[in-house]
Design an enzyme around this catalytic site. Sequence first.
Site, mmCIF file in Angstrom:
data_model
loop_
_atom_site.group_PDB
_atom_site.id
_atom_site.type_symbol
_atom_site.label_atom_id
_atom_site.label_comp_id
_atom_site.label_asym_id
_atom_site.label_seq_id
_atom_site.Cartn_x
_atom_site.Cartn_y
_atom_site.Cartn_z
ATOM 1 C CG ASP A 148 -6.314 1.758 -7.869
ATOM 2 O OD1 ASP A 148 -5.655 0.949 -7.195
ATOM 3 O OD2 ASP A 148 -6.647 2.881 -7.465
ATOM 4 C CB SER A 161 -12.351 6.133 -10.000
ATOM 5 O OG SER A 161 -12.873 6.547 -8.795
ATOM 6 C CB SER A 201 -10.359 0.463 -7.876
ATOM 7 O OG SER A 201 -9.202 0.692 -7.165
ATOM 8 C CD GLU A 257 -3.065 -0.338 0.022
ATOM 9 O OE1 GLU A 257 -3.119 0.066 -1.159
ATOM 10 O OE2 GLU A 257 -3.636 -1.358 0.433
HETATM 11 C C1 GLA Z 1 -5.224 4.609 -4.324
HETATM 12 C C2 GLA Z 1 -4.475 4.915 -5.618
HETATM 13 C C3 GLA Z 1 -3.464 3.799 -5.924
HETATM 14 C C4 GLA Z 1 -2.565 3.534 -4.722
HETATM 15 C C5 GLA Z 1 -3.398 3.350 -3.447
HETATM 16 C C6 GLA Z 1 -2.565 3.206 -2.209
HETATM 17 O O1 GLA Z 1 -6.016 3.479 -4.493
HETATM 18 O O2 GLA Z 1 -5.369 5.029 -6.678
HETATM 19 O O3 GLA Z 1 -2.719 4.143 -7.058
HETATM 20 O O4 GLA Z 1 -1.632 4.554 -4.555
HETATM 21 O O5 GLA Z 1 -4.311 4.411 -3.271
HETATM 22 O O6 GLA Z 1 -1.825 2.029 -2.226
#
Ligand code: GLA
Length: 386
Positions: free
Chosen positions: A174, A130, A128, A36
Site C-alpha cells: 500500500d 491509512s 488504503s 492479494e
Molecule cells: C492489506 C495490507 C497489504 C496487503 C493486503 C492484502 O491491504 O496492508 O500489505 O497484505 O492487505 O493483499
Amino acid sequence: MQDLNKLWKIFNEKFTDTDLAKGAFSAPGRVNLIGEHTDYNEGFVLPMAIEKEIIMLGQLRSDRLVQVFDLGYKAETKFSLDNLSPSKKDTWTNYLMGVMDEIQKAGYLLQGANLIFISNIPKGAGLSSSAALEVVTALTMVKLNLLEIKPVEMAHLCRRAENNFVGVACGIMDQYVSCLGQKNYALLIDCRSNDYELIPFKDHNYQVVICNSKIQRGLIDSEYNKRREECKIATEFFKHKLNREIRTLRDISIDEYKKYQRQLPEVIARRARHVISENYRVRSGVQVLRMGNYSAFGQLMIESHQSLKDDYEVSCAELDLLVGLALKQEGVLGARMTGAGFGGCTVNLLRREYIDVFEKTIKQGYKKITGIIPDIYITPPAEGAK
Ligand code: GLA
C-alpha cells in the site's frame, strides 16, 4: 476534492503564519488489481494508485511542536517531536506520529509543523486510506524540512510506522504504490527485492470500476495475523522437505506444492495453495497485459477471487455477492475482492461502453439483497504522492 485556495484560507484562519517553509502535498489510495496476501510472503503484487487522495497543507514551526487539524472529522491534536508515543484514544494521530518517529529514528532532524489535511478516500474500505495518510505526512515533513529521502525509502519508512507505531503487521504494497504510482500504469512490485516495474494499464476500451460493499472490515486484524502465521507454518513444512534455502512461500513452485500438499494439514494446504498460485497469476497477468490481452487478465482476476474465497477464506458474503452480480453483467471481463478482505471493495474490469448499465444493475441487485446501496468509483491509474 476541494480547491487549494480554499484549503489555504482555512489553514490561515487556523494558524498564524510562521514565515517558514510551507507547501501542499497529496498521496493517493490504491486498488490492487491482482496479487492479494502475497506481499508479506515476499511475492508479487500489481496495484495501481486511484484518483482518491489525501491533501495535506503544512508550514514549519520554529519549535518542536506539531499541530494537526483533520478537516474531515473536525478533529485536532498537538504533540511534541520529543515525546512521540502511540495514543490509545486518538488512534488517527498514530499514523502521523508513527511516520515522524520513523523519520527521526532513521537519523533525520525534524522541525515542528502546523498541518491540516482532508481526505476523499473512504475509510475502512480497503483502499488504503491509512497508507495515504502515512505517505502524505512523510512527504510533507520531508519536503518542508528539505530532507533527501527517496520515494522507495519513504514507502519503507511509512510501512515501519504502521508496523511499529500503529501496530498493524501489513506488507509493503500500500505504501509503495501510494509513493510510486504513475498515471496510466499499474505497479508490479517484487516484494522480496523491492524492485518495481511500471506496467502500462491504459486502453480506452477498458475501465477499472471499484464497488464498495460498505461492509467495514471487521475481523481484519486478527484474521490477517492468523493468515500470516498459517503461511509461516506452511513455509516451515517446505523448509524441512526441500533441500534448499526456502524463505517464504514465494520459493515454492506449483509442482512442489502438488507433490507435498497431502502431507500438510488441510487448512494450511489451502492457504499455501492460494499464495503460490496467486504469485503465478500476477506474473501471468503482467504478461497478458503486456500483450494487451485484457480478457485474459480478467480471467485471472476471477480465479484470484475464487482462491481468496475458498482457499484463503478472506472474502465475505457481500463481496461474493458483488463479484457474482458483476460476472453476470455483459462487458465484465473480471471481478474480485481487493485488499485484505472481510469487507471493503471489489475491483472490476469492464468494457467502457457497459459502465452505465453495470453501475445501475449492481446498485439495484446489491440493494435488493443487502438493503445497502454500494458506492461505485470509476478511476484510471493515478499518480503517486506529489
Ligand atoms: C492489506 C495490507 C497489504 C496487503 C493486503 C492484502 O491491504 O496492508 O500489505 O497484505 O492487505 O493483499
